[in-house]
Design an enzyme around this catalytic site. Sequence first.
Site, PDB file in Angstrom:
ATOM      1  N   SER A  71       0.895  -1.114   0.277  1.00 30.40           N
ATOM      2  CA  SER A  71      -0.048   0.162   0.014  1.00 30.40           C
ATOM      3  C   SER A  71       0.662   1.258   0.130  1.00 30.40           C
ATOM      4  O   SER A  71      -0.144   2.513   0.148  1.00 30.40           O
ATOM      5  CB  SER A  71      -1.520   0.231   1.058  1.00 30.40           C
ATOM      6  OG  SER A  71      -1.698  -1.266   1.125  1.00 30.40           O
ATOM      7  N   LYS A  74      -0.073   4.200  -2.575  1.00 30.47           N
ATOM      8  CA  LYS A  74      -1.062   4.814  -2.864  1.00 30.47           C
ATOM      9  C   LYS A  74      -0.990   6.162  -2.385  1.00 30.47           C
ATOM     10  O   LYS A  74      -1.545   6.631  -2.682  1.00 30.47           O
ATOM     11  CB  LYS A  74      -2.390   4.845  -0.859  1.00 30.47           C
ATOM     12  CG  LYS A  74      -3.262   2.981  -1.574  1.00 30.47           C
ATOM     13  CD  LYS A  74      -3.847   2.640  -0.345  1.00 30.47           C
ATOM     14  CE  LYS A  74      -4.761   1.697  -0.522  1.00 30.47           C
ATOM     15  NZ  LYS A  74      -4.095   0.376  -0.439  1.00 30.47           N
ATOM     16  N   SER A 128      -6.155   3.265   4.460  1.00 29.42           N
ATOM     17  CA  SER A 128      -4.468   2.384   3.679  1.00 29.42           C
ATOM     18  C   SER A 128      -6.156   1.296   3.261  1.00 29.42           C
ATOM     19  O   SER A 128      -6.129   0.597   2.502  1.00 29.42           O
ATOM     20  CB  SER A 128      -3.986   1.390   4.848  1.00 29.42           C
ATOM     21  OG  SER A 128      -3.324   0.871   3.096  1.00 29.42           O
ATOM     22  N   LYS A 248       2.686   6.710   4.891  1.00 31.41           N
ATOM     23  CA  LYS A 248       1.833   6.142   4.289  1.00 31.41           C
ATOM     24  C   LYS A 248       2.624   4.383   4.886  1.00 31.41           C
ATOM     25  O   LYS A 248       3.923   4.354   4.983  1.00 31.41           O
ATOM     26  CB  LYS A 248       2.641   5.957   3.049  1.00 31.41           C
ATOM     27  CG  LYS A 248       1.614   4.775   2.404  1.00 31.41           C
ATOM     28  CD  LYS A 248      -0.133   5.094   2.392  1.00 31.41           C
ATOM     29  CE  LYS A 248      -1.324   4.386   2.309  1.00 31.41           C
ATOM     30  NZ  LYS A 248      -1.417   3.445   3.697  1.00 31.41           N
TER      31      LYS A 248
END
Length: 312
Positions: A71, A74, A128, A248
């Site tokens: 992720s 993202k 997420s 993140k």
Amino acid sequence: MLCVHTGAAALDDRATLPLRDPLGTPASALQSRPDAASLPELSAQSVLVFDQASGQPLLAKNPAMQTPIASITKLMTAMLVVDAAQPLDERIAITAADRDTLKGTGSRLAIGASYTRGQLLHLALIASDNRAAHALARNHPGGLDRFVATMNRMARALEMRDTVYVEPTGLSSGNRSTALDLAKLADYAYQNYPEIRHISTTGHYTLGTQRVVLKKKHQKARVLYRPVAFNNTNRFTRADDWHIGLSKTGFINEAGHCLVMQAQVANRDVIIVLLDAQGTSRRAGDAARIKAWLESGPTHHVDNRYTPASRT
């Protein structure tokens, strides 16, 4: 300072992409002889600590190792959503197309429910959420295929030489990058996307009171209205002793536990990239040990004791 010209205004209003270049020194040449006893023991297979002011790495472990990034994907997805400048209050319906068919993960976003683009952006970065990220990409101008092509075009513009994207969520192990490339991405996002900085460092997020349908086997479904709240997947965003400017996390089995964040540590602005740690506690432990290491002395040299590797 390295300037990269996109040649395509559709990527971004920023036609020139200035970024500090942690690839300015080849990974094989990042050598020094610091006291090995003072270096943190890290479980992540690939690590880079990058000083934003000097543009130089402070610590590197397999920084050129290409690996799935889960992720962390993202972060690029969010950048393209912001660049498109579509209305953040426009409502987007979650459809069956947004369901995870790769890993079978769930989501608290029900098929058929609708959320604003701004809410989905928050959920993609903070929680997420894979359905949120997929719905954002699916509703991008030109649709999903064009979105993924633009992700790769932006990576090339940022000179992320060992990065490839195949979808916008990170569920596919085909999304691959290196710590060196992700340091570039995080540094550029931090410098140019205040919206992402603000959202990604928010510790908690709520959708307010939502309609929730509870279904139990052999029982009639019940409809309730209750607050729906989310915590940031990076627990350090809720810690008083961390000063984080961008964050993140990511996880799939093929990628291990990953973390990319900008933070101020010991009066120094740094990018920390951790890839393929075997467990969330080990990922967090690595970050804590790096923080303690940076705080332990006035100056650190680059360490790259580890042989660069390519992960398959």
